[in-house]
Design a protein around this motif. Structure first.
Motif, PDB file in Angstrom:
ATOM      1  N   LEU A  46      30.355  60.132  89.718  1.00  0.00           N
ATOM      2  CA  LEU A  46      31.428  59.319  89.733  1.00  0.00           C
ATOM      3  C   LEU A  46      31.332  57.972  90.771  1.00  0.00           C
ATOM      4  N   ARG A  47      29.986  57.859  91.234  1.00  0.00           N
ATOM      5  CA  ARG A  47      29.713  56.638  91.819  1.00  0.00           C
ATOM      6  C   ARG A  47      29.896  55.518  91.065  1.00  0.00           C
ATOM      7  N   GLY A  48      30.614  54.539  91.593  1.00  0.00           N
ATOM      8  CA  GLY A  48      30.539  53.039  90.819  1.00  0.00           C
ATOM      9  C   GLY A  48      31.571  53.385  89.957  1.00  0.00           C
ATOM     10  N   LYS A  49      32.321  54.362  89.622  1.00  0.00           N
ATOM     11  CA  LYS A  49      33.471  54.279  88.736  1.00  0.00           C
ATOM     12  C   LYS A  49      34.845  53.794  89.474  1.00  0.00           C
ATOM     13  N   VAL A  50      35.751  53.369  88.910  1.00  0.00           N
ATOM     14  CA  VAL A  50      37.038  52.946  89.261  1.00  0.00           C
ATOM     15  C   VAL A  50      38.015  54.034  89.348  1.00  0.00           C
ATOM     16  N   VAL A  51      38.290  54.470  90.054  1.00  0.00           N
ATOM     17  CA  VAL A  51      39.241  55.879  90.347  1.00  0.00           C
ATOM     18  C   VAL A  51      40.570  55.465  90.899  1.00  0.00           C
ATOM     19  N   TRP A  52      41.579  55.810  90.473  1.00  0.00           N
ATOM     20  CA  TRP A  52      43.195  55.434  90.628  1.00  0.00           C
ATOM     21  C   TRP A  52      43.525  57.035  91.138  1.00  0.00           C
ATOM     22  N   VAL A  53      44.093  56.896  92.180  1.00  0.00           N
ATOM     23  CA  VAL A  53      44.426  58.171  92.554  1.00  0.00           C
ATOM     24  C   VAL A  53      46.079  58.217  93.050  1.00  0.00           C
ATOM     25  N   THR A  54      46.909  58.847  92.437  1.00  0.00           N
ATOM     26  CA  THR A  54      48.331  59.017  93.057  1.00  0.00           C
ATOM     27  C   THR A  54      48.561  59.961  93.944  1.00  0.00           C
ATOM     28  N   GLY A  55      49.669  59.757  94.813  1.00  0.00           N
ATOM     29  CA  GLY A  55      49.718  60.899  95.906  1.00  0.00           C
ATOM     30  C   GLY A  55      48.562  60.799  96.832  1.00  0.00           C
ATOM     31  N   ALA A  56      48.200  59.619  97.284  1.00  0.00           N
ATOM     32  CA  ALA A  56      47.003  59.618  98.184  1.00  0.00           C
ATOM     33  C   ALA A  56      47.146  59.441  99.527  1.00  0.00           C
TER      34      ALA A  56
END
Ligand code: NAD
Length: 338
Positions: A46-56
């Motif tokens: 997952l390195r370099g990926k754009v990750v959107w986390v809700t409830g963070a």
């Protein structure tokens, strides 16, 4: 019919005894490819990926932000309280090599569906893409159906189910244009089984399971888009402090002891490994809860018998003000068929 194709037990060194132990976490994989090596990738994929986390802003979502930042993923972190998100961002920057612009703090109320398109556009504008959406934000419930106002059921579905699929719809549009992406949804073992005092929560998680299992079948033209359902058992977080009760204005007085639950960092690590490996469904739980999931899935008559016995005790405890999990270890030891 679900076919369980691969079971992976994680062994770890127990820090107290120094012995190699089975941590009881198991990934139950429902996968169409019989001979796929189910956990061949590590979370570092997952390195370099754009990750959107809700409830963070707390619990599992907060820990996801920490582990993802250490891996080197670019982060959009969302919840309703911006000050809490800034706190999480600050810690992410301290523990990782990420820089200020690599973490976007984006206030988001999952129940305000009219804001979801603009929020999605903000993430895309900032990073140019979204590789992974983690639908994590949600709330549980502790109340008996007959005591509970229907407004509570409506609010649970609005948040856990409709809020989640609304955001997914906007992000998926972008992923379909790119022909790639991962939608990870933190469901629950309560999306697989039923339990007293949580009928609305179970319903919302069952709804998510049904929705995402169906959505996956609509995306067969997009093999690079993965739909990943994560089903944790009890995990240490603020979930009990934040539960819905019998009416919207009331909170739970006693949130109880959490020490018997799975540590947050372990649940998150297994979630990230499941994500890296595109597992369609992962059950992440310690025993005995995991064994009960298996009963629900493969021997429901036994599960109903067991739940009736345990449920009675759970309701009694609840009425006397004790917050208990529906499985207390001594009961499980004597009750669970081997
Ligand atoms: N902790 C467990 O035992 C457990 C087990 C199975 C599944 N889950 C699921 O994990 C997810 C995370 O829960 P947690 O255990 O970390 O609890 P938590 O209460 O610590 O975190 C929940 C997060 O969701 C956010 N949230 C709540 N309402 C929101 C709204 N209207 N809009 C945006 N964000 C909102 C909160 O601000 C918080 O950041 C939930 O979906 C929960 O159902 C938790």
């Amino acid at each position: 019919m679900n076919v369980c194709l691969s079971l992976k037990w994680d062994k770890e060194t127990d820090t107290r005894t120094g012995r190699r132990v089975n941590k009881g976490s198991l990934t139950n994989v429902h996968n169409s490819t019989w001979n796929k090596t189910v956990t061949s990738h590590t979370e570092t994929e997952l390195r370099g990926k754009v990750v959107w986390v809700t409830g963070a802003s707390s619990g599992i979502g907060e820990e996801l932000a920490y582990q993802l930042s250490k891996i080197g993923a670019f982060l959009a972190i969302s919840a309703r309280r911006e000050d809490e998100l800034e706190r999480v961002k600050k810690k992410c920057l301290q523990i990782s090599n990420l820089t200020e612009k690599d973490i976007l703090v984006l206030r988001l109320d999952l129940t305000d569906r009219s804001s979801h398109e603009a929020a999605t556009n903000s993430v895309i504008k900032h990073f140019g893409k979204i590789d992974v959406l983690v639908n994590n934000g949600g709330r549980s419930q502790r109340s008996l159906f007959m005591d509970t106002n229907l407004d509570v059921y409506s609010a649970i579905m609005e948040l856990n189910y409709l809020g989640t699929i609304s955001l997914t719809k906007h992000v998926l549009k972008h992923m379909i244009e790119r022909k790639r992406g991962k939608i990870v949804t933190v469901s629950s073992v309560m999306g697989i089984m039923g339990a007293p005092l949580a009928s609305g929560y179970c319903a919302s998680k069952h709804a998510l399971q049904g929705f995402f299992n169906s959505l996956r079948t609509e995306l067969t033209d997009y093999p690079e888009i993965s739909i990943i359902n994560i089903c944790p058992g009890p995990v240490q977080s603020k979930i009990i402090q934040n539960v819905f009760t019998e009416n919207l204005a009331k909170s739970l007085e006693n949130s109880g002891d959490q020490s018997h639950k799975m540590p947050t960092n372990r649940c998150v690590r297994l979630t990230l490994v499941s994500t890296a490996n595109d597992l369609k469904e992962a059950w992440i739980s310690d025993h005995p809860y995991l064994a009960v999931c298996y009963l629900w899935q493969y021997a429901p008559t036994w599960a109903w018998w067991l739940m009736n016995r345990m449920g009675k005790r759970r309701i009694q405890n609840f009425k006397s003000g004790v917050v208990s999990l529906f499985l207390s270890p001594p009961l499980t030891c004597v009750s669970l068929p081997c």
